[in-house]
Design a protein around this motif. Structure first.
Motif, PDB file in Angstrom:
ATOM      1  N   GLY A 368      18.561 -17.195   5.672  1.00 18.72           N
ATOM      2  CA  GLY A 368      19.771 -16.855   5.917  1.00 18.72           C
ATOM      3  C   GLY A 368      20.030 -15.275   6.702  1.00 18.72           C
ATOM      4  N   SER A 369      20.761 -14.801   7.948  1.00 21.38           N
ATOM      5  CA  SER A 369      20.739 -13.711   8.377  1.00 21.38           C
ATOM      6  C   SER A 369      19.999 -12.724   7.525  1.00 21.38           C
ATOM      7  CB  SER A 369      22.079 -13.586   8.048  1.00 21.38           C
ATOM      8  OG  SER A 369      23.298 -14.342   8.515  1.00 21.38           O
ATOM      9  N   PRO A 370      18.355 -13.083   8.498  1.00 20.34           N
ATOM     10  CA  PRO A 370      18.101 -11.389   7.981  1.00 20.34           C
ATOM     11  C   PRO A 370      17.875 -10.464   9.142  1.00 20.34           C
ATOM     12  CG  PRO A 370      16.556 -13.480   9.530  1.00 20.34           C
ATOM     13  CD  PRO A 370      17.647 -13.763   8.859  1.00 20.34           C
ATOM     14  N   THR A 371      17.360  -9.521   8.580  1.00 16.44           N
ATOM     15  CA  THR A 371      18.053  -8.033   9.297  1.00 16.44           C
ATOM     16  C   THR A 371      17.327  -6.777   8.936  1.00 16.44           C
ATOM     17  OG1 THR A 371      19.107  -7.247   7.206  1.00 16.44           O
ATOM     18  CG2 THR A 371      20.457  -7.915   9.024  1.00 16.44           C
ATOM     19  N   CYS A 372      15.883  -7.140   8.343  1.00 15.57           N
ATOM     20  CA  CYS A 372      15.366  -6.183   7.934  1.00 15.57           C
ATOM     21  C   CYS A 372      14.000  -6.868   6.509  1.00 15.57           C
ATOM     22  CB  CYS A 372      16.148  -4.760   7.194  1.00 15.57           C
ATOM     23  SG  CYS A 372      15.345  -3.477   6.988  1.00 15.57           S
ATOM     24  N   LEU A 373      12.910  -6.170   7.665  1.00 17.28           N
ATOM     25  CA  LEU A 373      11.507  -6.180   6.453  1.00 17.28           C
ATOM     26  C   LEU A 373      10.901  -5.041   5.947  1.00 17.28           C
ATOM     27  CD1 LEU A 373      10.391  -9.260   8.488  1.00 17.28           C
ATOM     28  CD2 LEU A 373      10.850  -9.661   5.681  1.00 17.28           C
ATOM     29  N   THR A 374      10.626  -4.514   4.724  1.00 16.24           N
ATOM     30  CA  THR A 374       9.580  -3.760   4.483  1.00 16.24           C
ATOM     31  C   THR A 374       9.471  -3.993   3.392  1.00 16.24           C
ATOM     32  OG1 THR A 374      10.018  -1.587   4.069  1.00 16.24           O
ATOM     33  CG2 THR A 374      11.546  -2.902   2.152  1.00 16.24           C
ATOM     34  N   PRO A 375       7.886  -3.113   3.369  1.00 17.99           N
ATOM     35  CA  PRO A 375       6.458  -3.322   2.779  1.00 17.99           C
ATOM     36  C   PRO A 375       6.916  -3.003   0.934  1.00 17.99           C
ATOM     37  CG  PRO A 375       5.877  -2.154   4.644  1.00 17.99           C
ATOM     38  CD  PRO A 375       7.558  -2.277   4.621  1.00 17.99           C
ATOM     39  N   ALA A 376       6.488  -4.274   0.115  1.00 17.97           N
ATOM     40  CA  ALA A 376       7.627  -3.736  -0.941  1.00 17.97           C
ATOM     41  C   ALA A 376       5.600  -3.254  -1.694  1.00 17.97           C
ATOM     42  CB  ALA A 376       7.223  -4.733  -2.040  1.00 17.97           C
ATOM     43  N   SER A 377       5.756  -2.484  -2.940  1.00 14.52           N
ATOM     44  CA  SER A 377       4.682  -1.525  -3.702  1.00 14.52           C
ATOM     45  C   SER A 377       5.518  -1.474  -4.776  1.00 14.52           C
ATOM     46  CB  SER A 377       4.516  -0.835  -3.437  1.00 14.52           C
ATOM     47  OG  SER A 377       3.124  -0.163  -4.059  1.00 14.52           O
ATOM     48  N   VAL A 378       5.015  -2.363  -5.593  1.00 11.90           N
ATOM     49  CA  VAL A 378       5.603  -2.996  -7.591  1.00 11.90           C
ATOM     50  C   VAL A 378       4.484  -2.532  -8.276  1.00 11.90           C
ATOM     51  CG1 VAL A 378       8.003  -3.724  -6.766  1.00 11.90           C
ATOM     52  CG2 VAL A 378       5.610  -4.490  -6.987  1.00 11.90           C
ATOM     53  N   ALA A 379       4.810  -1.804  -9.237  1.00  8.09           N
ATOM     54  CA  ALA A 379       3.430  -2.459 -10.753  1.00  8.09           C
ATOM     55  C   ALA A 379       2.723  -3.775 -10.192  1.00  8.09           C
ATOM     56  CB  ALA A 379       3.714  -1.421 -11.800  1.00  8.09           C
ATOM     57  N   GLY A 380       1.612  -3.518 -10.672  1.00  9.92           N
ATOM     58  CA  GLY A 380       1.385  -5.300 -10.778  1.00  9.92           C
ATOM     59  C   GLY A 380       1.382  -5.898  -9.568  1.00  9.92           C
ATOM     60  N   GLY A 381       2.603  -6.107  -8.120  1.00 10.95           N
ATOM     61  CA  GLY A 381       2.468  -6.269  -7.170  1.00 10.95           C
ATOM     62  C   GLY A 381       2.426  -5.688  -6.113  1.00 10.95           C
ATOM     63  N   ALA A 382       0.830  -4.924  -5.931  1.00  8.23           N
ATOM     64  CA  ALA A 382       1.048  -4.228  -4.620  1.00  8.23           C
ATOM     65  C   ALA A 382       0.959  -5.056  -3.623  1.00  8.23           C
ATOM     66  CB  ALA A 382       0.301  -2.862  -4.767  1.00  8.23           C
ATOM     67  N   THR A 383       1.680  -4.471  -2.377  1.00  9.65           N
ATOM     68  CA  THR A 383       1.359  -5.077  -1.180  1.00  9.65           C
ATOM     69  C   THR A 383       0.195  -5.457  -0.557  1.00  9.65           C
ATOM     70  OG1 THR A 383       0.801  -3.068   0.029  1.00  9.65           O
ATOM     71  CG2 THR A 383       3.326  -3.639   0.391  1.00  9.65           C
ATOM     72  N   GLY A 384      -0.652  -5.247  -0.974  1.00  6.94           N
ATOM     73  CA  GLY A 384      -2.460  -5.544  -1.296  1.00  6.94           C
ATOM     74  C   GLY A 384      -2.678  -4.741   0.261  1.00  6.94           C
ATOM     75  N   GLU A 385      -4.486  -5.875   0.428  1.00  8.37           N
ATOM     76  CA  GLU A 385      -5.037  -5.088   1.143  1.00  8.37           C
ATOM     77  C   GLU A 385      -4.592  -5.218   2.970  1.00  8.37           C
ATOM     78  OE1 GLU A 385      -8.703  -8.405   1.646  1.00  8.37           O
ATOM     79  OE2 GLU A 385      -8.981  -6.138   1.060  1.00  8.37           O
ATOM     80  N   ARG A 386      -4.349  -6.655   2.998  1.00  9.11           N
ATOM     81  CA  ARG A 386      -3.406  -6.817   4.782  1.00  9.11           C
ATOM     82  C   ARG A 386      -2.638  -6.315   4.757  1.00  9.11           C
ATOM     83  NH1 ARG A 386      -1.627 -12.630   5.073  1.00  9.11           N
ATOM     84  NH2 ARG A 386      -1.524 -11.959   7.472  1.00  9.11           N
ATOM     85  N   ALA A 387      -1.901  -5.377   4.372  1.00 15.39           N
ATOM     86  CA  ALA A 387       0.353  -4.667   4.629  1.00 15.39           C
ATOM     87  C   ALA A 387      -0.986  -3.612   5.202  1.00 15.39           C
ATOM     88  CB  ALA A 387       0.736  -5.036   3.413  1.00 15.39           C
ATOM     89  N   THR A 388      -0.465  -2.967   6.745  1.00 12.68           N
ATOM     90  CA  THR A 388      -0.542  -2.145   7.105  1.00 12.68           C
ATOM     91  C   THR A 388       0.783  -1.150   7.684  1.00 12.68           C
ATOM     92  OG1 THR A 388       0.149  -3.477   9.111  1.00 12.68           O
ATOM     93  CG2 THR A 388      -2.467  -3.248   8.120  1.00 12.68           C
ATOM     94  N   ALA A 389       1.581  -1.913   7.282  1.00  8.95           N
ATOM     95  CA  ALA A 389       3.142  -0.454   7.812  1.00  8.95           C
ATOM     96  C   ALA A 389       2.619   0.515   6.356  1.00  8.95           C
ATOM     97  CB  ALA A 389       4.587  -1.683   7.555  1.00  8.95           C
ATOM     98  N   ALA A 390       2.963   1.553   6.535  1.00  7.64           N
ATOM     99  CA  ALA A 390       3.637   2.387   5.668  1.00  7.64           C
ATOM    100  C   ALA A 390       5.045   3.527   6.571  1.00  7.64           C
ATOM    101  CB  ALA A 390       2.783   3.348   5.806  1.00  7.64           C
ATOM    102  N   PRO A 391       5.383   4.267   5.434  1.00 10.52           N
ATOM    103  CA  PRO A 391       6.589   5.322   5.874  1.00 10.52           C
ATOM    104  C   PRO A 391       5.777   6.172   6.283  1.00 10.52           C
ATOM    105  CG  PRO A 391       5.813   5.274   3.377  1.00 10.52           C
ATOM    106  CD  PRO A 391       5.660   4.659   4.668  1.00 10.52           C
ATOM    107  N   ALA A 392       6.164   7.218   7.390  1.00  9.57           N
ATOM    108  CA  ALA A 392       5.847   7.523   8.217  1.00  9.57           C
ATOM    109  C   ALA A 392       5.092   9.061   6.597  1.00  9.57           C
ATOM    110  CB  ALA A 392       6.461   8.757   9.096  1.00  9.57           C
ATOM    111  N   THR A 393       4.063   9.995   7.607  1.00  9.67           N
ATOM    112  CA  THR A 393       3.909  11.020   6.318  1.00  9.67           C
ATOM    113  C   THR A 393       4.750  12.466   6.560  1.00  9.67           C
ATOM    114  OG1 THR A 393       1.957  11.860   7.827  1.00  9.67           O
ATOM    115  CG2 THR A 393       1.858  10.180   5.552  1.00  9.67           C
ATOM    116  N   GLU A 394       5.024  13.098   5.711  1.00  7.69           N
ATOM    117  CA  GLU A 394       5.604  14.656   5.815  1.00  7.69           C
ATOM    118  C   GLU A 394       5.302  15.225   5.382  1.00  7.69           C
ATOM    119  OE1 GLU A 394       9.364  16.639   3.948  1.00  7.69           O
ATOM    120  OE2 GLU A 394       8.546  14.164   3.186  1.00  7.69           O
TER     121      GLU A 394
END
Length: 394
Positions: A368-394
């Protein structure tokens, strides 16, 4: 699939929102992976057209831009994908369309398409929003008022007939409007933002006080009317900018003085833009050798090869997005997930390792009308080894 493994947060347009009553989304959703590589909904929370979502870099806190109400809301995330409100919403401006969180987790940047505002919200140690937003210096149209901005010149970058922004235009009968659209933290701690309405890429450095958290460092002016939309940073030190209106990718690089300038510009598609096209998202493929752009109208995902020192781009292939109106996309290891807003689907494709082009479809889910996908990382449910998207470092 592990039902507790949250892979992505999904933003959407919802029904009945001011200015977007035709949305069919449910708010912010948690998505997990299927064994095939596709995505599947896990949980959701109600929100008013949260068209952009982003997660805190170190905390299980998710922020959503309620585009048409002009509010930013924060949620605390649980490992099962449940989101619960964290503090009160904060109003930031008209048509808030993009959010970025500093890698140190102390500030959130909101870009407002409706009134051109770029706003800084301080974040508390628990990730909640402080209620007093700070507006950065407003943009000025460089094609009307003199500026010290850098101008892209020559060939594709700027036709000889274009107005020089250092020379004010005295007969502009159609005044343009500032349209802040995106922001991205760079590896040196500065922030880059785009103004789609004024054809600007603006660069900010950290300020010395809470009332001036960021100060303008310099600006780069692109050709009039191209519409810079989204940014992608490449590890070679190049900042790539996709333009919504002209369907191009401009490449910027910093000189010895730290100021960025345009070093290249190419068409974003290999087969050329079609009438009614508009570019949306731009991402760097995990191999770091290609870029993906999404083009609405003709509904394509275009792949560009990165060559030489990182500044040379060449469009190598266009493929169907799998649905209608590909507003956003995100890479997940060797899979590209495309948020097709018009068809209400997320279509997932394997990426050809050699060419970088999305190939076989491995999943499709109606959301239903998707507009944005962002990788998730939560305790006990991290994005896992397949995810490669990440925010830019500072």
């Amino acid at each position: 699939m592990d039902d507790d493994a949250v892979a992505f947060w999904l933003g959407s347009y919802t029904p009945g929102a001011d200015g977007a009553g035709d949305g069919t989304g449910v708010g912010v959703r948690a998505l997990g992976r299927e064994e095939s590589g596709g995505l599947v909904p896990i949980a959701d929370v109600e929100a008013d057209s949260p068209s952009w979502v982003v997660q805190h870099p170190t905390l299980p806190v998710v922020y959503a831009a309620e585009e048409f109400s002009g509010f930013v809301v924060a949620f605390r995330a649980s490992p099962d994908g449940t989101l619960t409100p964290l503090g009160d919403p904060v109003e930031v401006g008209g048509i808030v369309c993009h959010l970025t969180v500093a890698s140190r987790g102390d500030a959130l940047i909101a870009s407002c398409y409706g009134d051109g505002r770029v706003v800084v919200l301080a974040l508390a140690p628990d990730g909640s929003l402080f209620r007093t937003p700070v507006e950065l210096a407003p943009a000025v149209d460089p094609y009307v008022v003199p500026t010290s901005a850098t101008l892209a010149r020559g060939g594709l970058l700027l036709p000889d007939s274009a107005t020089d922004p250092t020379e004010p235009a005295s007969t502009d009968v159609d005044p343009r409007q500032s349209r802040a659209h995106t922001s991205r933290w760079l590896s040196d701690g500065r922030l880059a933002t785009t103004d789609l309405g004024f054809d600007l890429v603006r660069f900010w450095r950290r300020g010395s006080s809470s009332t001036a958290p960021l100060v303008l460092d310099h600006e780069v002016t692109l050709p009039r009317g191209v519409g810079p939309r989204h940014l992608a940073w490449h590890e070679s030190g190049h900042l790539h900018v996709v333009t919504e209106y002209s369907i191009e990718v401009f490449t910027l690089r910093a000189g010895h003085d730290g100021r960025f300038s345009v070093v290249a510009g190419v068409e974003a598609t290999s087969d050329g833009a079609q009438d009614g096209d508009s570019a949306a998202e731009l991402t760097v493929v995990g191999s770091r050798e290609h870029l993906h752009t999404s083009v609405r109208g003709s509904d394509r995902i275009s792949t560009l090869q990165i060559r030489g020192d990182g500044s040379e781009l060449r469009a190598v292939g266009d493929v169907d997005s799998g649905g209608a109106v590909p507003r956003h996309h995100a890479e997940d290891g060797g899979v590209l997930h495309v948020a097709n807003q018009g068809s209400g689907t997320i279509d997932s494709f394997e990426i050809d390792e050699r060419t970088g082009v999305p190939a076989r479809r491995v999943g499709r889910v109606e959301v239903g009308s998707p507009t944005c996908l962002t990788p998730a990382s939560v305790a006990g449910g991290a994005t896992g080894e397949r995810a490669t998207a990440a925010p830019a470092t500072e």
